[in-house]
Structure formats: C-alpha cells, structure tokens
Design a protein around this motif. Structure first.
Motif, short mmCIF file in Angstrom:
data_model
loop_
_atom_site.label_atom_id
_atom_site.label_comp_id
_atom_site.label_asym_id
_atom_site.label_seq_id
_atom_site.Cartn_x
_atom_site.Cartn_y
_atom_site.Cartn_z
N TYR A 1 24.12 23.24 49.84
CA TYR A 1 25.55 23.02 50.06
C TYR A 1 26.20 22.52 48.77
N SER A 2 25.55 21.56 48.13
CA SER A 2 26.09 21.02 46.87
C SER A 2 26.15 22.09 45.79
N LEU A 3 25.08 22.89 45.68
CA LEU A 3 25.06 23.95 44.67
C LEU A 3 26.12 25.01 44.95
N GLY A 4 26.28 25.38 46.22
CA GLY A 4 27.26 26.40 46.57
C GLY A 4 28.68 25.98 46.22
N VAL A 5 29.02 24.73 46.52
CA VAL A 5 30.37 24.23 46.23
C VAL A 5 30.60 24.17 44.73
N LYS A 6 29.65 23.64 43.99
CA LYS A 6 29.84 23.42 42.55
C LYS A 6 29.81 24.73 41.76
N LEU A 7 28.87 25.60 42.07
CA LEU A 7 28.79 26.86 41.34
C LEU A 7 29.96 27.78 41.65
N ALA A 8 30.44 27.74 42.90
CA ALA A 8 31.64 28.51 43.23
C ALA A 8 32.84 28.00 42.46
N MET A 9 32.91 26.67 42.29
CA MET A 9 34.00 26.10 41.50
C MET A 9 33.92 26.55 40.05
N LEU A 10 32.71 26.68 39.51
CA LEU A 10 32.56 27.17 38.14
C LEU A 10 32.94 28.64 38.01
N ALA A 11 32.68 29.41 39.06
CA ALA A 11 32.97 30.85 39.00
C ALA A 11 34.46 31.12 38.92
N ASN A 12 35.26 30.23 39.47
CA ASN A 12 36.71 30.44 39.52
C ASN A 12 37.33 30.57 38.12
N PRO A 13 37.22 29.55 37.24
CA PRO A 13 37.85 29.69 35.91
C PRO A 13 37.21 30.78 35.06
N LEU A 14 35.91 31.00 35.23
CA LEU A 14 35.26 32.04 34.43
C LEU A 14 35.79 33.42 34.80
N ALA A 15 36.01 33.65 36.09
CA ALA A 15 36.57 34.94 36.53
C ALA A 15 38.01 35.09 36.08
N CYS A 16 38.77 34.00 36.14
CA CYS A 16 40.17 34.06 35.67
C CYS A 16 40.23 34.37 34.19
N PHE A 17 39.29 33.78 33.43
CA PHE A 17 39.25 34.08 31.99
C PHE A 17 38.96 35.55 31.76
N LEU A 18 38.04 36.11 32.54
CA LEU A 18 37.75 37.54 32.43
C LEU A 18 38.98 38.37 32.75
N GLY A 19 39.81 37.87 33.69
CA GLY A 19 41.01 38.59 34.07
C GLY A 19 42.04 38.69 32.96
N PHE A 20 41.93 37.86 31.94
CA PHE A 20 42.88 37.92 30.84
C PHE A 20 42.51 38.98 29.81
N CYS A 21 41.38 39.63 30.01
CA CYS A 21 41.04 40.77 29.16
C CYS A 21 41.82 41.99 29.64
N ALA A 22 42.17 42.85 28.72
CA ALA A 22 42.96 44.03 29.08
C ALA A 22 42.05 45.15 29.56
N PHE A 23 42.23 45.57 30.80
CA PHE A 23 41.49 46.69 31.35
C PHE A 23 42.47 47.75 31.82
N ARG A 24 41.98 48.95 31.94
CA ARG A 24 42.83 50.03 32.43
C ARG A 24 43.16 49.78 33.90
N GLN A 25 44.40 50.07 34.23
CA GLN A 25 44.82 49.93 35.62
C GLN A 25 44.12 50.99 36.46
N SER A 26 43.40 50.57 37.46
CA SER A 26 42.64 51.49 38.29
C SER A 26 42.63 51.00 39.73
N PHE A 27 43.22 51.76 40.62
CA PHE A 27 43.20 51.39 42.03
C PHE A 27 41.83 51.64 42.64
N ILE A 28 41.01 52.46 42.01
CA ILE A 28 39.64 52.63 42.48
C ILE A 28 38.87 51.32 42.28
N VAL A 29 39.00 50.75 41.08
CA VAL A 29 38.36 49.46 40.81
C VAL A 29 38.90 48.40 41.75
N LEU A 30 40.21 48.42 41.96
CA LEU A 30 40.83 47.44 42.86
C LEU A 30 40.27 47.57 44.28
#
Length: 449
Positions: A321-350
């Motif tokens: 439970y502790s690992l799930g909460v903490k690691l999920a919290m870490l995944a949030n900013p890392l994924a947002c940082f990845l979102g700031f990279c420029a990728f081609r707009q693709s509704f298939i990927v979406l």
C-alpha cells in the motif's frame, strides 16, 4: 548564463514547489495516518470530497479578477498585479499555517452526531486544498511577468512538490506492523504491533511547513527585490491585447482556467508551439471526444479511484500500500514532464492511451471490490497491483497534458471548457466514490490482523 539568472532560476524552483506540496504530502503520508484515525479505510474518500469543495477558491478568485478587469486600465495593470501579489501572500501564508497546525493536531477527533470524526484534519485538508487549487490560477500569471526562460524552472519546482514529499515519506518508512498476541484483563487477542518510523508524522509536516516558508521567502525576493527586477518583462503577456473585442464571458474564462494551462506546449506535426488563435483542424466530433475523455479520466483519477486505492492495495499488506501510493505519486510529475516533449498529434495514440487507462482503472475497481480477499493473491498479485497503479497514474497524467496541448490550438475557450469538464468530472467521481465507500459501504476493509 550569469549569476543573476542562476539565482532567479533557483528562486523559481523553490517558489514552484509550494503549488501542491502540502496536499501531495497528505497523500503520501496517508498509509501511516489511516490506521490511527476513526475514518479508517474511508479516509481517502473524505479527502477527495474536501479537495473538490476547495475549488470554490479559484472560482472566487476568478470572479474578483473579472470584476477588476472591468475597470478601466488607468494604471499599468489595472490593479491585477496587486491582486495577484496579495492573493499569493494569503494562500502561501494560509498553507504554511495549516501545515504547521496539521503537524500538532492531525490526530485530534470530535463526535458529530454520535460518530467520531477527524474534524481538525478534515478542516485543515479543506484549507490546504483551497490554497493549492487557487495557486493554479495565481502562480502562472505572476510567472508571466518574467522572461520565458523561467517557465521551465517553475515547472521543475512544481514537479518537486510531488517528488520531495514522496522522498521524505520513503525515508520515514512505510508504517509496517506485525500481529502479536496481547492479553488484556485476562483476554487474549491478536493486535497489530507497528514498527517505529524513522521520524513521526508531526516531524513530516513540520518539514513541509519549512519548505513552504522557503517558498514564501523566494516569492518575496522575486516580487520586491531589485536584484530580480531586470528579469521582469515590460508587460505581462496575458495583458497584451487585453483591450480587444473579447466578450465579458471570455475575459472571465481567461482569468480563471486558461492562465494555468495556456503555457502548455501544443502537440503538432510541425512546430512545438502554436498560438491559440490558429485554426485547430479539429472536427466537432473530435473536439467533444477530447472533452469527454478529459472528463472521464478526471472522474477516475481525481475523484473515484483515489477513494478506493486503499481497498485495492492494503489487502496485499502495508508495504505494498505504501509503495503503491508513493510510486504512483512519483509517476505523476515524470509523466507530465514527458508530456512537454513535442510529439505528432495522433488520435490513434490517444485512443490507445485511453484504452490503457480504462483497462487499468477497471482492474483496480475489480480488485478493490474483492477486498479484503483479492482474487489474485501472493507477491505476484501485489507487485502487479502496484505496477497497475503506476501505469494508470502515468498514462492519465500524460493524457491530460496531451489533450490540453491539442485543445490549446482551438483557443482559450476550448481550454476553459477543458477546465470545466475536468472539475465536473472530478466532482462527480468524488461524490460517487464517497457514496459507494462511506454511505453504501460497497467496499469491505480488512482487519489489521
């Protein structure tokens, strides 16, 4: 890069981490607190409701700002700079005070209608959420007064608002326990024996309070120090062209939601940034589909699933439970940082990402519904459950940035409605989850031993 620029960058990083550090700290400390409070496994659902109620803060600020903007611009910014400064001082001060009070009174309870509740904790959670929700519509307008180079340091600081409390919680410990036979008045019973933490909950929140105080000092230096004055733009970007033909409703929209989202990069096949005035190329069906996906993932990620996270993880043990909460919290900013990279707009990927998020959410809900005896048991089941939470959090966080980036090309109005459906979805999810967990009691907690 000169010394002044480096110091200003550091100041923006410190200022940026005050955005959500207190609420994020509450979530990562939840595995330690939940066993000591009367709400028990229903405590996360109370948290989500309080956080949603706190959205009254941005709405009130947006209304005040809208009224200020209706006044003639007979000064440099028509009083908006003063309003932003005062609001930032108030919310950061309230956040620091509430965190300090939380350190000493988080465990205090009272009886309401004959039922024991963590009254002080829930009230302080509301004020902390009020502070953090309001920061979303005040910090970026203040940042827009400075050179564009300081946007990235601010977002680094905002990412640290999740990383720092999580790192602190990892150092503190997971709150594991063992079951021992205890005899009281001649009666034997098996009770949990909690292993000592490296430092108590009180110290955890005191450290967060100190971090918030550093953020206030950083803001004071940025706002009033002549040392940083040369880094300020001549005129804030969001005030340029203000005296245009925007309607009153558009101005109100711009003053609330879009200023916290307008700096998101746009996903495009060519350049990474496209102004909101250009045509988006979205059909009506695509536009409403994006809003629908945003509402759905917000309903799950911000409202429903946080309330049942404990039911999906704690049956596997306190450690997972502790690992799930903490690691999920870490995944949030890392994924947002990845979102700031420029990728081609693709509704298939979406569509693929949306399917992954829905599949992960479905698995979480199914496992939680079997609490306290999940159908997939053992270490393998526990590890997989933690991985599912990490995947779900990362994918949803990325989806939000991805969708916002696409909608930015359709203009401020699209981002405003994205903000509206986000809050509506989050609120609906929180209410439904609260009813299911607390009122209808559809999910069953497990005894500690």
């Amino acid at each position: 890069m000169n010394v002044k620029t480096v110091i200003t960058i550091l100041l923006f990083i410190v200022f940026g981490w005050s955005s959500w550090i207190d609420v994020n700290g509450l979530w990562v400390e939840l595995p330690v607190m939940v066993h000591q409070l009367p709400e028990g496994w229903n405590l996360p659902s109370y948290f989500t409701v309080m956080i949603q109620l706190a959205n009254i803060g941005p709405l009130a600020y947006g209304l005040v700002k809208y009224l200020c903007r209706r006044r003639p611009l007979n000064s440099e910014d028509g009083g908006l700079q003063t309003l932003e400064t005062v609001t930032i001082f108030i919310i950061t001060g309230v956040g620091m005070l509430a965190t300090l009070l939380l350190a000493f009174f988080w465990h205090e309870t009272s009886f309401i209608g004959g039922v024991e509740h963590s009254t002080v904790l829930l009230v302080l959670v509301f004020f902390l959420s009020l502070v953090d929700c309001t920061s979303s519509v005040t910090f970026l307008p203040f940042l827009s007064r400075f050179k564009a180079i300081y946007m990235t340091p601010f977002y680094i600081g905002e990412g640290l608002s999740g990383l720092l409390p999580t790192a602190l919680a990892f150092i503190q410990g997971s709150g594991e326990y063992s079951c021992v036979n205890q005899t009281t008045n001649g009666t034997s019973s098996i009770q949990p024996n909690y292993y000592p933490l490296l430092f108590p909950v009180q110290d955890f929140f005191v450290v967060l309070c100190c971090m918030l105080s550093l953020s206030i000092l950083a803001f004071i230096v940025l706002r009033y120090s002549g040392y940083c004055r040369s880094e300020v733009c001549d005129k804030p970007e969001y005030l340029k062209g203000y005296q245009s033909s925007n309607t009153g409703s558009e101005r109100f929209a711009n003053s609330t939601v879009t200023e916290s989202q307008a700096t998101l990069p746009v996903v495009d096949s060519g350049s990474p940034m496209i102004s909101g005035g250009q045509k988006s190329g979205l059909t009506t069906v695509q536009y409403f589909s994006l809003l629908g996906v945003m509402a759905l993932v917000s309903c799950l990620a911000n409202g429903a699933l946080p309330s049942i996270q404990i039911y999906s993880l704690l049956p596997y043990g306190q450690l997972y439970y502790s690992l799930g909460v903490k690691l999920a919290m870490l995944a949030n900013p890392l994924a947002c940082f990845l979102g700031f990279c420029a990728f081609r707009q693709s509704f298939i990927v979406l569509n693929i990402l949306t399917a992954v998020a829905m599949a992960s959410a479905a698995y979480i809900i199914v496992i939680a519904s079997y609490s306290p005896t999940p159908p997939v048991e053992g270490v393998a089941g526990a590890v997989f459950m933690v991985l599912v939470w990490i995947i779900f959090t990362a994918v949803v966080s990325y989806l939000k940035v991805y969708i916002s980036s696409i909608l930015l090309k359709k203009g401020h109005s699209a981002l405003f409605w994205a903000g509206v459906v986000t809050q509506v979805g989050s609120c609906v999810g929180a209410i439904v989850a609260f009813i299911c967990t607390t009122v209808a009691q559809l999910f069953t907690p497990a005894p500690s031993c």
